[in-house]
Design a protein around this motif. Sequence first.
Motif, PDB file in Angstrom:
ATOM      1  N   LEU A  28       0.806  -1.185   0.319  1.00 36.74           N
ATOM      2  CA  LEU A  28      -0.117   0.128  -0.157  1.00 36.74           C
ATOM      3  C   LEU A  28       1.033   1.489  -0.222  1.00 36.74           C
ATOM      4  O   LEU A  28       0.584   2.580  -0.677  1.00 36.74           O
ATOM      5  N   ALA A  29       1.519   1.122   0.902  1.00 36.46           N
ATOM      6  CA  ALA A  29       2.689   2.391   0.965  1.00 36.46           C
ATOM      7  C   ALA A  29       3.546   2.448   0.221  1.00 36.46           C
ATOM      8  O   ALA A  29       3.765   3.864  -1.052  1.00 36.46           O
ATOM      9  N   GLY A  30       4.092   1.877  -0.748  1.00 35.72           N
ATOM     10  CA  GLY A  30       5.178   1.826  -1.515  1.00 35.72           C
ATOM     11  C   GLY A  30       6.198   2.704  -1.127  1.00 35.72           C
ATOM     12  O   GLY A  30       7.320   2.571  -0.385  1.00 35.72           O
ATOM     13  N   ASN A  31       6.848   3.230  -2.337  1.00 31.83           N
ATOM     14  CA  ASN A  31       7.545   4.364  -2.075  1.00 31.83           C
ATOM     15  C   ASN A  31       6.707   5.602  -1.067  1.00 31.83           C
ATOM     16  O   ASN A  31       7.972   6.816  -1.242  1.00 31.83           O
ATOM     17  N   ASP A  32       6.264   5.776  -0.342  1.00 34.25           N
ATOM     18  CA  ASP A  32       5.737   7.027   0.158  1.00 34.25           C
ATOM     19  C   ASP A  32       5.860   6.843   1.770  1.00 34.25           C
ATOM     20  O   ASP A  32       5.305   6.302   2.154  1.00 34.25           O
ATOM     21  N   GLU A  33       6.845   7.151   1.800  1.00 34.32           N
ATOM     22  CA  GLU A  33       7.828   6.998   3.641  1.00 34.32           C
ATOM     23  C   GLU A  33       6.476   8.229   4.094  1.00 34.32           C
ATOM     24  O   GLU A  33       6.428   6.955   5.423  1.00 34.32           O
ATOM     25  N   THR A  34       5.332   9.084   3.674  1.00 37.10           N
ATOM     26  CA  THR A  34       4.787   9.396   5.033  1.00 37.10           C
ATOM     27  C   THR A  34       3.640   8.847   5.249  1.00 37.10           C
ATOM     28  O   THR A  34       3.344   8.428   6.604  1.00 37.10           O
ATOM     29  N   LEU A  35       3.099   7.289   4.320  1.00 34.46           N
ATOM     30  CA  LEU A  35       1.904   7.133   4.250  1.00 34.46           C
ATOM     31  C   LEU A  35       2.599   5.322   5.013  1.00 34.46           C
ATOM     32  O   LEU A  35       1.576   5.208   5.537  1.00 34.46           O
ATOM     33  N   ASN A  36       3.942   5.584   4.515  1.00 38.98           N
ATOM     34  CA  ASN A  36       4.744   4.239   5.192  1.00 38.98           C
ATOM     35  C   ASN A  36       4.772   4.513   6.805  1.00 38.98           C
ATOM     36  O   ASN A  36       3.952   2.953   7.835  1.00 38.98           O
ATOM     37  N   MET A  37       5.311   5.869   7.108  1.00 36.82           N
ATOM     38  CA  MET A  37       5.211   5.905   8.598  1.00 36.82           C
ATOM     39  C   MET A  37       3.316   5.346   9.162  1.00 36.82           C
ATOM     40  O   MET A  37       3.302   5.301  10.163  1.00 36.82           O
ATOM     41  N   VAL A  38       1.977   5.972   8.911  1.00 34.80           N
ATOM     42  CA  VAL A  38       0.771   5.698   9.146  1.00 34.80           C
ATOM     43  C   VAL A  38       0.536   3.994   9.635  1.00 34.80           C
ATOM     44  O   VAL A  38       0.241   4.413   9.974  1.00 34.80           O
ATOM     45  N   LEU A  39       1.129   3.848   8.660  1.00 33.82           N
ATOM     46  CA  LEU A  39       0.483   2.645   8.034  1.00 33.82           C
ATOM     47  C   LEU A  39       1.309   1.304   8.624  1.00 33.82           C
ATOM     48  O   LEU A  39       0.964   0.685   9.666  1.00 33.82           O
ATOM     49  N   THR A  40       2.266   2.064   9.700  1.00 35.13           N
ATOM     50  CA  THR A  40       3.488   0.806  10.236  1.00 35.13           C
ATOM     51  C   THR A  40       2.844   1.027  11.727  1.00 35.13           C
ATOM     52  O   THR A  40       3.241   0.174  12.167  1.00 35.13           O
TER      53      THR A  40
END
Length: 86
Positions: free
Chosen positions: A51-63
Amino acid sequence: MPSKDERQHNRAVANLVRETKFAGLKVDAEAALTGRIMERAVDIDQYRKSLAGNDETLNMVLTRIELGFVEKAQRVQKNFGSEFPL
């Protein structure tokens, strides 16, 4: 006819066998639960990454959401069978 001592001994042995089988069943159930939690954690981790792909902000939220699952799963695991202490 067995004596009173023999009957008591036989009952004690039967109780020990029953308790041992029950303890083994609880261990098997807890192992199955642990395995299931680990499988789901892997699934969720892979899903988060896709879902996050290369989007670090989205990755942090989903983490953070993923870690919430892990914390809840740990509580479930910790409390599993707690009403039946060994």
